[in-house]
Enzyme design. Structure first.
Site: not given
Length: 180
Positions: A126, A142
């Site tokens: 991330d 995401d």
């Protein structure tokens, strides 16, 4: 005439699969770039106090929930992806259903992108941090899943009738289990 419809269905499915692959490639390129340039360094500020790039290794699900359940996700992502790909394949090939197929394809791409990370690294990379609401760090996959899910809820709630959705479900044999 039936074989022409089957060819059209197959070529439409192929185009969605190609789109999914391209989306996965984009996700993986951004994650590798983030890992190469951000790992071990300070966050890269894009907009002061709003948006920055920050390397995080997420060993859970969305927002770090269900940490340490890698095996579960390694089973869940391919299972859900195959089911959604089947739905993409059976959805009628008309302009009306393109948004539905695109949403499902985006969810598949997002699930696959994060699945690849879990499989290769045991965590998901991330790197996008939206600061004003202290939103958890996230990635391109995401974004695919979140935006597609929001659009899917809107489509199901406001665009497609119960009859249209029922016809797709009937074709998928999803409702036959509940009718017995």
């Amino acid at each position: 005439m039936a074989s022409m419809a089957k060819r059209s269905k197959a070529s439409g499915t192929f185009l969605y699969i190609l789109l999914i692959i391209l989306m996965i490639i984009l996700d993986q390129i951004t994650k590798r770039a983030a890992a190469a340039s951000l790992r071990g360094s300070d966050p890269y500020v894009i907009i002061e106090n709003v948006l920055e790039l920050l390397y995080v290794e997420n060993r859970g699900a969305a927002f770090g929930m269900m940490n340490g359940m890698r095996g579960f996700f390694l089973l869940l992502a391919p299972t859900v992806s195959v089911m959604l790909l089947y739905l993409v394949h059976i959805i009628p090939r008309s302009r009306r259903y393109i948004p539905l197929s695109l949403c499902l394809s985006s969810i598949i791409a997002g699930a696959a992108g994060n699945f690849i990370d879990r499989l290769l690294y045991a965590y998901v990379v991330d790197f996008i941090y939206f600061m004003p609401i202290d939103f958890p760090v996230f990635n391109v996959a995401d974004i695919y899943v979140t935006c597609a899910t929001i659009c899917l809820v809107i489509l199901i709630t406001f665009v497609y009738s119960d009859k249209e959705l029922g016809e797709i479900a009937d074709q998928a044999k999803l409702l036959s289990v509940f009718r017995k």
